[in-house]
Write a protein that holds these residues in place. Structure first.
Motif, mmCIF file in Angstrom:
data_model
loop_
_atom_site.group_PDB
_atom_site.id
_atom_site.type_symbol
_atom_site.label_atom_id
_atom_site.label_comp_id
_atom_site.label_asym_id
_atom_site.label_seq_id
_atom_site.Cartn_x
_atom_site.Cartn_y
_atom_site.Cartn_z
ATOM 1 N N ASN A 105 0.807 -1.220 0.000
ATOM 2 C CA ASN A 105 0.000 0.000 0.000
ATOM 3 C C ASN A 105 0.847 1.279 0.000
ATOM 4 O O ASN A 105 0.526 2.232 0.696
ATOM 5 N N GLN A 106 1.917 1.302 -0.755
ATOM 6 C CA GLN A 106 2.744 2.500 -0.802
ATOM 7 C C GLN A 106 2.270 3.508 -1.840
ATOM 8 O O GLN A 106 2.778 4.615 -1.898
ATOM 9 N N TRP A 107 1.311 3.150 -2.662
ATOM 10 C CA TRP A 107 0.857 4.049 -3.719
ATOM 11 C C TRP A 107 -0.283 4.952 -3.278
ATOM 12 O O TRP A 107 -0.441 6.052 -3.819
ATOM 13 N N SER A 108 -1.072 4.542 -2.313
ATOM 14 C CA SER A 108 -2.207 5.379 -1.884
ATOM 15 C C SER A 108 -1.767 6.724 -1.288
ATOM 16 O O SER A 108 -2.456 7.725 -1.514
ATOM 17 N N ARG A 112 -11.902 11.271 -6.288
ATOM 18 C CA ARG A 112 -11.918 11.154 -7.752
ATOM 19 C C ARG A 112 -11.212 9.877 -8.194
ATOM 20 O O ARG A 112 -11.669 9.180 -9.085
ATOM 21 N N PHE A 113 -10.086 9.566 -7.560
ATOM 22 C CA PHE A 113 -9.342 8.353 -7.902
ATOM 23 C C PHE A 113 -10.191 7.108 -7.649
ATOM 24 O O PHE A 113 -10.274 6.223 -8.500
ATOM 25 N N GLU A 114 -10.797 7.036 -6.476
ATOM 26 C CA GLU A 114 -11.610 5.870 -6.139
ATOM 27 C C GLU A 114 -12.801 5.722 -7.071
ATOM 28 O O GLU A 114 -13.191 4.615 -7.423
ATOM 29 N N TYR A 124 -10.799 4.573 -10.527
ATOM 30 C CA TYR A 124 -9.906 3.414 -10.537
ATOM 31 C C TYR A 124 -10.201 2.394 -9.440
ATOM 32 O O TYR A 124 -10.004 1.204 -9.641
ATOM 33 N N GLY A 125 -10.533 2.864 -8.271
ATOM 34 C CA GLY A 125 -10.818 1.955 -7.168
ATOM 35 C C GLY A 125 -9.595 1.423 -6.456
ATOM 36 O O GLY A 125 -9.371 1.730 -5.298
ATOM 37 N N GLU A 126 -8.779 0.648 -7.126
ATOM 38 C CA GLU A 126 -7.636 -0.023 -6.495
ATOM 39 C C GLU A 126 -6.365 0.833 -6.565
ATOM 40 O O GLU A 126 -5.987 1.331 -7.620
ATOM 41 N N TYR A 127 -5.688 0.947 -5.408
ATOM 42 C CA TYR A 127 -4.449 1.715 -5.308
ATOM 43 C C TYR A 127 -3.260 0.823 -5.644
ATOM 44 O O TYR A 127 -2.616 0.294 -4.756
ATOM 45 N N ASN A 128 -2.965 0.673 -6.913
ATOM 46 C CA ASN A 128 -1.770 -0.069 -7.305
ATOM 47 C C ASN A 128 -0.901 0.833 -8.178
ATOM 48 O O ASN A 128 -1.316 1.929 -8.572
ATOM 49 N N GLN A 129 0.299 0.390 -8.464
ATOM 50 C CA GLN A 129 1.269 1.200 -9.202
ATOM 51 C C GLN A 129 0.712 1.700 -10.527
ATOM 52 O O GLN A 129 0.779 2.881 -10.825
ATOM 53 N N ARG A 130 0.176 0.808 -11.326
ATOM 54 C CA ARG A 130 -0.317 1.189 -12.657
ATOM 55 C C ARG A 130 -1.436 2.216 -12.574
ATOM 56 O O ARG A 130 -1.422 3.225 -13.279
ATOM 57 N N ASN A 131 -2.415 1.968 -11.706
ATOM 58 C CA ASN A 131 -3.548 2.890 -11.585
ATOM 59 C C ASN A 131 -3.118 4.274 -11.100
ATOM 60 O O ASN A 131 -3.565 5.292 -11.626
ATOM 61 N N VAL A 132 -2.249 4.296 -10.094
ATOM 62 C CA VAL A 132 -1.807 5.577 -9.547
ATOM 63 C C VAL A 132 -0.986 6.355 -10.584
ATOM 64 O O VAL A 132 -1.196 7.553 -10.772
ATOM 65 N N ILE A 133 -0.096 5.682 -11.281
ATOM 66 C CA ILE A 133 0.696 6.367 -12.301
ATOM 67 C C ILE A 133 -0.193 6.869 -13.432
ATOM 68 O O ILE A 133 -0.044 8.005 -13.890
ATOM 69 N N ASP A 134 -1.122 6.044 -13.881
ATOM 70 C CA ASP A 134 -2.043 6.497 -14.929
ATOM 71 C C ASP A 134 -2.820 7.728 -14.483
ATOM 72 O O ASP A 134 -2.956 8.691 -15.235
ATOM 73 N N PHE A 135 -3.326 7.689 -13.264
ATOM 74 C CA PHE A 135 -4.119 8.800 -12.747
ATOM 75 C C PHE A 135 -3.289 10.067 -12.590
ATOM 76 O O PHE A 135 -3.710 11.151 -12.987
ATOM 77 N N LEU A 136 -2.104 9.944 -11.997
ATOM 78 C CA LEU A 136 -1.274 11.124 -11.726
ATOM 79 C C LEU A 136 -0.530 11.646 -12.946
ATOM 80 O O LEU A 136 -0.195 12.834 -12.997
ATOM 81 N N ALA A 137 -0.270 10.797 -13.902
ATOM 82 C CA ALA A 137 0.519 11.242 -15.050
ATOM 83 C C ALA A 137 -0.315 11.507 -16.302
ATOM 84 O O ALA A 137 -0.118 12.520 -16.968
#
Length: 156
Positions: free
Chosen positions: A42-45, A56-58, A61-74
């Protein structure tokens, strides 16, 4: 007119700064995940909570994983704080005062935006290197009636 130009240059700079900060967040977290290996849970949340966009993220995307967080933030254009959205905003502000900024600054910002947009499926490395290449341009050029001069910093 001066107020409009100052406002556009301020928001252009602020948007670039925000994009660079998000890229740094992602970069640091990627390096941390490499060092910690699979033991990092859980280091990405915290990245999403830091930006204040958890609702907005939830939703998206729902799940806090590397791919989802990077897609959302970048790369997520629906996220006004994503790197690509910040660069789009900076580019639009620069476009409105294009005659007042140096050609070099406009070209670097435009290349920065296009490189991040092109990198969307591949990752965020393009945004960091492009970001670094535009910093010297911002700090050493300014436009005076269409002529770029070295040595003067743009008040950003």
């Amino acid at each position: 007119m001066l107020s409009r130009v100052a406002d556009s240059i301020f928001w252009m700079s602020r948007s670039i700064e925000r994009a660079q900060n998000i890229a740094r967040f992602i970069n640091v977290n990627l390096k941390l995940s490499i060092e910690l290996g699979t033991g990092a849970h859980n280091q990405w949340s915290p990245l999403i909570y830091t930006t204040g966009d958890q609702e907005r993220f939830e939703e998206l995307y729902g799940e806090y994983n590397q791919r989802n967080v990077i897609d959302f933030l970048a790369f997520d254009l629906n996220n006004s704080n994503s790197i690509i959205s910040c660069l789009r905003s900076a580019r639009e502000n620069a476009r409105t005062v294009r005659e007042m900024i140096s050609s070099m600054m406009w070209e670097e910002l435009n290349k920065f935006f296009l490189s991040v947009r092109a990198a969307a499926p591949a990752g965020t490395d393009g945004s960091r290197s492009a970001s670094r290449s535009s910093d010297p341009v911002t700090s050493v050029t300014r436009s005076r009636n269409g002529v770029a001069r070295r040595g003067g910093a743009v008040a950003l």
